[in-house]
Design a protein around this motif. Structure first.
Motif: not given
Length: 310
Positions: A46-67
């Motif tokens: 949700a925070v990442v989505q707020e900044y998508n237009d202001r930063l050159p973001i590449r977002y990845f969700k780890n499923t399951p978590a990597h630790g």
């Protein structure tokens, strides 16, 4: 792409927002932002989505978590930049020129793979701050041999570094307590040249839930990791007085009074004879006496000169 800023995120949306805001202010332009998310919920996303237009973001969700530190390596593996700047989600850049100055330092020193800067510890619970600089003496020790980092981590946490993006430069998944100094030793073993910027470029947030707080003075963590790191760097490192002093202090602080005290569940490497000799010698003094700084230092120095050579 010149720089990949890598944020291995985990369940800290408020802290992450502060880190992202410091990136919005950066005057450097040729960079990407890699966020690898280990969170069990969507708070980071949700925070990442707020900044998508202001930063050159590449977002990845780890499923399951990597630790940790596997998530750090996950971010590195997705980085396409010439340089990597790791930034933990509870840390943030101090100045809009931070990325520029680190990248410029590596550009100006093509023979170096590694740059780090002074930083400011921010104690989140109290608001206290602490400025940390690497002294000329510690820089000299680092130039002489990176195993001198056993003495103390005079580089700092990973958020204060930038380095060239090379495949060997990854964090050892078998470590938590020594993960940063192991990484620094590995990078500097490959290329011993570095650049130090004596200017505070990074704020390091220190809270109650940090890994260092969880592991501090914990035999089950410190013993196996310290001796694993020693095995990686070679037991002959104990012939270095700063390394010898570190293990001397570690035995004292963990109240190791016999070889049996070193046999914790996660220990998978042998204890060097030089260390066992330290244990026997420390046992000759009561712990309250051994904890006296001057006494311990004099006794350590005598023990070093009459040590069993590694």
């Amino acid at each position: 792409m010149k720089v990949s800023v890598c944020i291995p995120a985990y369940k800290n949306p408020a802290f992450l927002q502060r880190a992202l805001q410091s990136l919005v202010l950066q005057q450097f332009s040729n960079w990407e932002l890699i966020i690898t998310d280990d969170s069990p919920d969507d708070s980071v996303q949700a925070v990442v989505q707020e900044y998508n237009d202001r930063l050159p973001i590449r977002y990845f969700k780890n499923t399951p978590a990597h630790g940790m530190p596997a998530n750090w390596n996950t971010a590195y593996d997705k980085a396409t930049g010439e340089y990597i700047k790791i930034l933990h989600d509870d840390d943030w850049l101090e100045t809009p020129l931070a990325l520029q100055k680190m990248a410029d330092a590596l550009d100006a020193h093509p023979d170096c793979d590694f740059v780090f800067s002074a930083y400011r510890n921010q104690f989140l619970a109290t608001g206290r701050t602490q400025d940390v600089h690497c002294s000329a003496f510690h820089q000299k020790l680092l130039q002489e041999d990176p195993v001198n980092l056993f003495q103390t981590n005079f580089i700092g946490p990973p958020s204060v570094i930038m380095h060239r993006n090379r495949p060997p430069y990854r964090y050892d998944l078998r470590t938590r307590w020594v993960v940063d100094i192991d990484f620094y030793m590995e990078v500097l073993r490959n290329n011993p040249r570095f650049v130090y910027i004596d200017e505070i470029l990074v704020n390091v947030g220190i809270g109650e839930e940090q890994i260092t707080q969880d592991c501090f003075r914990n035999r089950e963590v410190e013993i196996p990791e310290n001796y694993y790191l020693l095995q990686k760097r070679g037991v002959k490192a104990l012939n270095n007085i700063y390394v010898y002093d570190f293990f001397w202090r570690n035995l004292r602080n963990l109240e190791i009074r016999s070889a049996a005290d070193l046999q914790v569940s996660r220990l998978a490497v042998p204890i060097p004879p030089t260390v066992l000799q330290m244990v026997r010698r420390q046992r000759w003094l009561p712990l309250p006496v051994l904890r006296m700084g001057v006494v311990s230092k004099i006794y350590m120095t005598l023990s070093y000169f009459f040590r069993k050579r590694a």
